[in-house]
Motif scaffolding. Structure first.
Motif, PDB file in Angstrom:
ATOM      1  N   SER A  95       1.054  -1.354  -0.087  1.00  0.00           N
ATOM      2  CA  SER A  95       0.123  -0.112   0.384  1.00  0.00           C
ATOM      3  C   SER A  95       0.699   0.960  -0.110  1.00  0.00           C
ATOM      4  N   THR A  96       1.961   1.051   0.808  1.00  0.00           N
ATOM      5  CA  THR A  96       3.432   2.598   0.954  1.00  0.00           C
ATOM      6  C   THR A  96       3.227   2.640  -0.621  1.00  0.00           C
ATOM      7  N   VAL A  97       4.363   1.387  -1.340  1.00  0.00           N
ATOM      8  CA  VAL A  97       4.857   0.973  -2.512  1.00  0.00           C
ATOM      9  C   VAL A  97       3.402   2.106  -3.593  1.00  0.00           C
ATOM     10  N   ARG A  98       2.207   1.846  -3.560  1.00  0.00           N
ATOM     11  CA  ARG A  98       1.165   2.490  -4.035  1.00  0.00           C
ATOM     12  C   ARG A  98       1.391   3.716  -4.156  1.00  0.00           C
ATOM     13  N   SER A  99       1.227   4.252  -2.719  1.00  0.00           N
ATOM     14  CA  SER A  99       1.353   5.765  -2.162  1.00  0.00           C
ATOM     15  C   SER A  99       2.896   6.522  -3.066  1.00  0.00           C
ATOM     16  N   TYR A 100       3.266   6.065  -2.895  1.00  0.00           N
ATOM     17  CA  TYR A 100       5.139   6.670  -3.786  1.00  0.00           C
ATOM     18  C   TYR A 100       4.663   6.673  -5.566  1.00  0.00           C
ATOM     19  N   LEU A 101       4.076   5.757  -5.505  1.00  0.00           N
ATOM     20  CA  LEU A 101       3.500   5.543  -7.443  1.00  0.00           C
ATOM     21  C   LEU A 101       3.144   6.744  -7.593  1.00  0.00           C
ATOM     22  N   SER A 102       1.601   7.348  -6.675  1.00  0.00           N
ATOM     23  CA  SER A 102       0.957   8.208  -6.743  1.00  0.00           C
ATOM     24  C   SER A 102       1.755   9.858  -6.798  1.00  0.00           C
ATOM     25  N   SER A 103       2.094   9.458  -6.214  1.00  0.00           N
ATOM     26  CA  SER A 103       2.823  10.659  -5.599  1.00  0.00           C
ATOM     27  C   SER A 103       3.956  11.055  -6.879  1.00  0.00           C
ATOM     28  N   LEU A 104       5.357   9.669  -7.759  1.00  0.00           N
ATOM     29  CA  LEU A 104       5.572   9.617  -8.202  1.00  0.00           C
ATOM     30  C   LEU A 104       4.859  10.713  -9.987  1.00  0.00           C
ATOM     31  N   TYR A 105       3.943  10.063 -10.017  1.00  0.00           N
ATOM     32  CA  TYR A 105       2.880  10.002 -11.011  1.00  0.00           C
ATOM     33  C   TYR A 105       2.535  11.661 -11.473  1.00  0.00           C
ATOM     34  N   GLU A 106       2.238  12.391  -9.777  1.00  0.00           N
ATOM     35  CA  GLU A 106       0.963  13.506 -10.205  1.00  0.00           C
ATOM     36  C   GLU A 106       2.314  14.080 -10.090  1.00  0.00           C
ATOM     37  N   ASP A 107       3.859  13.764  -9.767  1.00  0.00           N
ATOM     38  CA  ASP A 107       4.760  14.924 -10.406  1.00  0.00           C
ATOM     39  C   ASP A 107       5.053  15.210 -11.743  1.00  0.00           C
ATOM     40  N   GLY A 108       4.888  14.189 -12.181  1.00  0.00           N
ATOM     41  CA  GLY A 108       5.476  13.595 -13.599  1.00  0.00           C
ATOM     42  C   GLY A 108       6.911  12.932 -13.866  1.00  0.00           C
ATOM     43  N   ARG A 109       7.180  11.998 -13.056  1.00  0.00           N
ATOM     44  CA  ARG A 109       8.960  11.914 -12.836  1.00  0.00           C
ATOM     45  C   ARG A 109       8.328   9.974 -13.428  1.00  0.00           C
ATOM     46  N   ILE A 110       7.239   9.512 -13.498  1.00  0.00           N
ATOM     47  CA  ILE A 110       7.051   8.083 -13.408  1.00  0.00           C
ATOM     48  C   ILE A 110       5.560   8.773 -13.988  1.00  0.00           C
ATOM     49  N   ALA A 111       5.578   6.923 -15.444  1.00  0.00           N
ATOM     50  CA  ALA A 111       4.150   6.406 -16.108  1.00  0.00           C
ATOM     51  C   ALA A 111       4.298   5.548 -15.781  1.00  0.00           C
ATOM     52  N   TYR A 112       2.902   5.443 -16.525  1.00  0.00           N
ATOM     53  CA  TYR A 112       2.792   3.644 -17.293  1.00  0.00           C
ATOM     54  C   TYR A 112       1.597   3.007 -18.752  1.00  0.00           C
ATOM     55  N   GLU A 113       1.877   2.253 -18.552  1.00  0.00           N
ATOM     56  CA  GLU A 113       1.239   1.968 -19.725  1.00  0.00           C
ATOM     57  C   GLU A 113       0.371   0.164 -19.495  1.00  0.00           C
ATOM     58  N   ILE A 114      -0.780   0.769 -20.004  1.00  0.00           N
ATOM     59  CA  ILE A 114      -1.292  -1.301 -20.122  1.00  0.00           C
ATOM     60  C   ILE A 114      -1.130  -1.851 -21.079  1.00  0.00           C
ATOM     61  N   THR A 115      -0.583  -3.079 -21.622  1.00  0.00           N
ATOM     62  CA  THR A 115      -0.065  -3.485 -22.584  1.00  0.00           C
ATOM     63  C   THR A 115       0.125  -5.190 -21.951  1.00  0.00           C
ATOM     64  N   ASP A 116      -0.356  -5.925 -22.849  1.00  0.00           N
ATOM     65  CA  ASP A 116      -0.750  -7.119 -23.140  1.00  0.00           C
ATOM     66  C   ASP A 116      -1.897  -7.632 -21.240  1.00  0.00           C
ATOM     67  N   ASN A 117      -2.731  -6.671 -21.379  1.00  0.00           N
ATOM     68  CA  ASN A 117      -3.896  -6.756 -19.689  1.00  0.00           C
ATOM     69  C   ASN A 117      -2.403  -6.624 -18.470  1.00  0.00           C
ATOM     70  N   ARG A 118      -1.768  -5.780 -18.497  1.00  0.00           N
ATOM     71  CA  ARG A 118      -0.567  -5.708 -17.594  1.00  0.00           C
ATOM     72  C   ARG A 118      -0.207  -4.026 -17.013  1.00  0.00           C
ATOM     73  N   MET A 119      -0.309  -3.492 -16.205  1.00  0.00           N
ATOM     74  CA  MET A 119       0.154  -2.646 -16.123  1.00  0.00           C
ATOM     75  C   MET A 119       1.779  -2.134 -15.941  1.00  0.00           C
ATOM     76  N   LEU A 120       2.454  -1.437 -16.751  1.00  0.00           N
ATOM     77  CA  LEU A 120       3.703  -1.560 -16.401  1.00  0.00           C
ATOM     78  C   LEU A 120       4.326  -0.280 -16.177  1.00  0.00           C
ATOM     79  N   TRP A 121       4.598  -0.043 -14.812  1.00  0.00           N
ATOM     80  CA  TRP A 121       5.336   1.659 -14.242  1.00  0.00           C
ATOM     81  C   TRP A 121       6.352   1.373 -14.590  1.00  0.00           C
TER      82      TRP A 121
END
Length: 315
Positions: free
Chosen positions: A282-308
């Motif tokens: 849950s904590t790692v997900r919180s970091y992902l949310s923060s980094l994503y909001e800051d534009g430092r990471i992104a994701y894509e959905i490929t073959d039904n998998r969410m890849l950060w």
């Protein structure tokens, strides 16, 4: 230390705390033939709560517990509420957001799990018994009695609506701040570099807010009391920023959430049992949310998998 893990440390004429896995604040005031008492948080287990109550009755004659002032709704900070309320008829005070979670603790397990939780994380260590909150706290100053006040200070991040409690003991001219899990002691950070966060960005903002609190004694929810807060704020901030950098580094190669969680646990030598899997996850997900909001990471959905993946500065 006692075998129960609770030693009392006096701070001012009317305040002190019990040292334990969770530090428990104690506020007292003699009044005619009794001693008025307010607690800041309660222990996690019934055994510790009963022992705490026995110790308090030994220390103060004709004790009357007025209220439990809860910093937040995690079980290790409010697990003893129900016993003490049934035993004494005391009130329970908390902020609005935390009061909802204390009255419906199933929401806490669901937040961590992301749905109806499996029974394996429904333990007393992750979910307290439900209790009714009598007073909703805001950031105004409340008079406990003549010469004693408490001011909640909003510190969201570790949890949704958590608050520190700043006690002003006017008789001594001293202030004591119970910081809950808005900050961790050096001994705790050294052992647990990655700690549970609901919102990493708000947690960083709350650390900066803590740095501005003026008090004579600062008591983390977990860890040793300090009389100077700047260094502890810096250490906690370093832990958060290093975790951010580690996640970004791991995402130089696209990873699913579970692949990232394994990488983070491996790098920090954390053996993941089910509770750690959910809490650190849950904590790692919180970091992902923060980094994503800051534009430092992104994701894509490929073959039904969410890849950060990490975003390059030139992107």
């Amino acid at each position: 230390m006692t075998t129960t893990g609770l030693d009392f440390v006096p701070l001012t004429s009317h305040t002190g705390y019990f040292v334990g896995a969770t530090n428990i604040g104690v506020i007292t005031m003699p009044a005619e033939d009794q001693t008025l008492l307010w607690l800041v948080d309660t222990p996690n287990t019934l055994v510790l709560t009963k022992y705490l109550w026995e110790r308090l009755n030994e220390m103060y004659p004709r004790l009357r517990l007025i209220a439990i002032i809860n910093t937040h709704s995690h079980a290790d900070h409010c697990g003893g509420n129900v016993f003490l309320q049934e035993e004494t008829g005391c009130q329970i005070w908390a902020t609005k957001g935390e009061s909802v979670l204390m009255e419906l603790p199933i929401l806490q397990s669901a937040l961590v799990y992301g749905g109806s939780p499996i029974k394996d994380i429904e333990s007393k260590y992750l979910k307290a018994d439900p209790c009714n909150v009598d007073r909703i706290l805001t950031e105004e100053e409340y008079s406990l009695c003549e010469g004693l006040t408490v001011r909640p200070i909003s510190l969201p991040g570790h949890y949704i609506d958590m608050a520190a409690m700043l006690i002003d003991d006017k008789a001594d001219g001293k202030k004591v701040c119970f910081l809950a899990d808005g900050i961790s002691g050096r001994n705790v950070i050294k052992r647990y570099w990655i700690q549970y966060l609901f919102n990493e960005k708000l947690f960083r903002q709350s650390l900066l807010k803590i740095r501005e609190i003026k008090a004579d004694y600062y008591i983390p929810g977990h860890g040793d009391m300090v009389s100077e807060i700047e260094g502890l704020v810096e250490l906690n901030m370093i832990a958060v920023l290093e975790t951010e950098a580690m996640i970004e580094d791991e995402l130089s190669t696209p990873l699913t959430f579970e692949e990232l969680l394994k990488a983070v646990a491996d790098r920090n030598q954390i053996p993941l049992k089910v509770s750690q899997f959910e809490l650190i996850g849950s904590t790692v997900r919180s970091y992902l949310s923060s980094l994503y909001e800051d534009g430092r990471i992104a994701y894509e959905i490929t073959d039904n998998r969410m890849l950060w993946h990490k975003v390059s500065p030139s992107a």
